[in-house]
Design a protein around this motif. Structure first.
Motif, PDB file in Angstrom:
ATOM      1  N   THR A 178      34.009  -9.148   4.614  1.00 42.93           N
ATOM      2  CA  THR A 178      33.490  -7.966   3.925  1.00 42.93           C
ATOM      3  C   THR A 178      32.417  -7.291   4.789  1.00 42.93           C
ATOM      4  N   TYR A 179      32.073  -6.051   4.423  1.00 43.53           N
ATOM      5  CA  TYR A 179      30.980  -5.362   5.112  1.00 43.53           C
ATOM      6  C   TYR A 179      29.680  -6.160   4.979  1.00 43.53           C
ATOM      7  N   PHE A 180      29.530  -6.828   3.836  1.00 44.90           N
ATOM      8  CA  PHE A 180      28.287  -7.576   3.615  1.00 44.90           C
ATOM      9  C   PHE A 180      28.167  -8.745   4.590  1.00 44.90           C
ATOM     10  N   ALA A 181      29.316  -9.281   5.017  1.00 45.15           N
ATOM     11  CA  ALA A 181      29.280 -10.349   6.018  1.00 45.15           C
ATOM     12  C   ALA A 181      28.730  -9.807   7.335  1.00 45.15           C
ATOM     13  N   SER A 182      29.156  -8.596   7.702  1.00 53.89           N
ATOM     14  CA  SER A 182      28.620  -7.972   8.918  1.00 53.89           C
ATOM     15  C   SER A 182      27.137  -7.674   8.760  1.00 53.89           C
ATOM     16  N   ASP A 183      26.758  -7.166   7.579  1.00 52.60           N
ATOM     17  CA  ASP A 183      25.346  -6.871   7.330  1.00 52.60           C
ATOM     18  C   ASP A 183      24.493  -8.130   7.482  1.00 52.60           C
ATOM     19  N   THR A 184      25.015  -9.222   6.974  1.00 50.63           N
ATOM     20  CA  THR A 184      24.280 -10.486   7.045  1.00 50.63           C
ATOM     21  C   THR A 184      24.114 -10.942   8.489  1.00 50.63           C
ATOM     22  N   ALA A 185      25.211 -10.904   9.237  1.00 45.40           N
ATOM     23  CA  ALA A 185      25.149 -11.325  10.642  1.00 45.40           C
ATOM     24  C   ALA A 185      24.217 -10.413  11.441  1.00 45.40           C
TER      25      ALA A 185
END
Length: 560
Positions: A308-315
């Motif tokens: 998800t986009y949130f996974a990218s945001d987290t990384a």
């Protein structure tokens, strides 16, 4: 004397009284004291409520503490008088020489005047534009391009080590649609469903083919990818050029792709899993953000294996922290209110303090009117008006200053005619004209031989600051002395618009000074020490106006 110098003097008096046993403060003497310009004339040059703040802690009536402080402060060099008012306010009058010395300090410090060490030692990352490289930057990006850059500038002026960061959304379906749209335009085919329209797509396609004719010999997915990558490079370069023209520069252009190519996303998720904040459910991977005030847990990897986009945001956040930033500031648009809690919760899941390590600012929308009609359509983009068109229509300085002078969380409706008119009703013209006016006076003074070698800095050692005793001179000196405090406050509150409003007020104070105090000799009048002292004050005003405009990314013209 400046407010900072008076604050230091008061702290020194409190320390002395404490050391002598005349004053007991259980939690110690404060390191700073608030000193402000009084709202009413006749209440001295500056005022402080320190006795009201400390009276209870010291076990004394505020007026008694005020009297104790007043007795000592009257003996401080540069303090002419101290008056106790009301329940315990202290009104301070500064000696003319000490007041006038502000002008010398401003001119001597030059471009460094206004800078403080408020955030010294703190590393701050400011991310203030996140865009797909699939089209021109538009009005939706423009406000953050101004506010984010101005915020970075005031944070730097307040001592922080700042990195300006642009997050390139260069991964996902939108990039694939962009490539397919360019390919279709080059081949004269219809735009794909949900693809990109507008004259700029055809322009990019022609440029790609002209630069690489063999691209048309490719077939299938290989050709689509080739158009996507060539269009990406061209569009990103255009965005960079447009922002450079707009006086908005970035230290880092961070590619979303790079997180995945380096397996940073997987590494970040493993780190969070080890800390116990991830769990598997329904075939998907989730983060327990609801443990930290988010309204629900967030999916990181869907059941079909897609990130998800949130996974990218987290990384991306983890990457910033690993790069050594103490605070990560995000400037997001009005449609991102829901991101505030989830980003804070994500930081908490990463083991950080969301009140310390992450900060999310939300900005509101801007509407721009021309002849009473909202600007919405672009000649090249086909939808929203572009940043480049706005710069051509309004001008860089007028657009930047106008957007910078309002709180970012306030919706704006601006008028092209109001932003571009050359009159004192237009704030940017008013401030820039004040700078041009003082520059003209200093040029004329140099022609008359009143400024040694044309360098106002050489007046510092020639001028008696006590000569600057006129009421309007005092008003202007006090206004100039406020500049460092205004900059520090703008940085602390994340409100760069405070600098713009200060500049407008100071320009007004300067004009009133000029109307009352003759700076240059008239006719056959012999130039004297007072003329030189006032020229030093004019030079100090120019320094402050230029420094303030620089913090907003706006030019300080010598002539208008």
């Amino acid at each position: 004397m400046t407010p900072e110098q008076l604050s230091t003097a008061i702290v020194d008096v409190l320390t002395t009284l404490s050391d002598e046993g005349a004053l007991t403060l259980p939690d110690g003497v404060p390191t700073t004291v608030t000193v402000e310009r009084p709202r009413q004339k006749g209440h001295g040059d500056y005022a402080t409520n320190v006795a009201l703040q400390l009276g209870k802690r010291a076990g004394m009536a505020p007026r008694d503490l005020a009297q104790l402080l007043a007795t000592r402060l009257e003996g401080v060099d540069g303090v002419a008088a101290v008056e106790i008012a009301g329940p315990g306010f202290l009104n301070l009058t500064v000696a003319a020489g000490a007041q006038g010395a502000v002008a010398a300090r401003v001119v001597a410090e030059g471009a460094a005047y206004g800078r403080t060490d408020t955030f010294a030692g703190e590393r701050v990352d400011v991310e203030f534009i996140s865009a797909n490289p699939t089209g021109p930057l538009h009005l939706g990006h423009t406000r953050w391009a101004v506010v984010g850059d101005a915020l970075a500038r005031v944070l730097e002026a307040a001592g922080a080590d700042v990195t300006r960061e642009f997050y390139i959304n260069d991964r996902g379906n939108q990039m694939d649609l962009f490539g397919a749209s360019l390919e279709a335009a080059a081949l004269g085919q219809p735009t794909p469903e949900n693809g990109y329209h507008g004259g700029y797509v055809a322009d990019l396609a022609r440029e790609i083919v002209a630069d690489r004719p063999d691209i048309l010999d490719l077939e299938g997915a290989e050709r689509t990818v080739a158009f996507r990558e060539a269009g990406y490079a061209l569009q990103l370069r255009q965005q960079q050029q447009q922002l450079e023209r707009f006086q908005t520069r970035f230290d880092v252009w961070f590619s979303e792709r790079s997180l995945h190519e380096a397996d940073d996303v997987a590494a970040s998720l493993e780190r969070l899993r080890a800390q116990g904040h991830l769990y598997d459910a329904d075939g998907a991977l989730w983060m327990r953000t609801s443990d930290f005030d988010d309204d629900k847990d967030r999916v990181l990897i869907r059941s079909n294996g897609e990130l998800t986009y949130f996974a990218s945001d987290t990384a991306y956040y983890v990457d910033k922290r690993q790069r050594g930033f103490d605070r990560c500031v995000y400037l997001l648009g009005a449609d991102h209110h829901g991101y505030v809690n989830r980003l804070r919760a994500m930081a908490a899941c990463a083991g950080d303090d969301p009140d310390r390590n992450i900060e999310v600012l939300i900005g509101q929308l801007v509407k721009i009117l021309q002849d009473g009609v909202e600007l919405k359509l672009s000649k090249r983009a086909g939808t929203l008006v572009t940043l480049e068109e706005l710069m051509d229509l309004i001008g860089v300085d007028a657009l930047r200053y106008t957007l910078a002078r309002y709180p970012a969380d306030s919706p704006l409706t601006l008028d092209v005619a109001e932003m571009t008119k050359a009159s004192s009703d237009n704030p940017v013209f008013y401030v820039q004209y004040a700078h041009a006016r003082v520059s003209s006076i200093l040029r004329n003074a140099a022609d008359l031989g009143l400024v040694p070698d044309g360098d106002p800095g050489k007046l510092v050692d020639e001028v008696d600051p006590a000569l600057l005793a006129h009421e309007k001179e005092g008003d202007l000196l006090r206004a100039l002395a406020e500049f460092p405090r205004v900059v520090a406050s703008a940085a602390q509150l994340r409100e760069p618009h405070r600098v713009a409003r200060y500049l407008e007020e100071t320009a007004g104070v300067y004009h009133r000074f000029y109307d009352s105090c003759r700076v240059l000799p008239m006719g056959e009048e012999e130039p004297g020490d007072l003329h030189r002292a006032r020229l030093l004050l004019v030079a100090a005003t120019r320094t402050v106006l230029a420094n303030g405009l620089g913090l907003l990314g706006v030019s300080a013209p010598e002539r208008m």
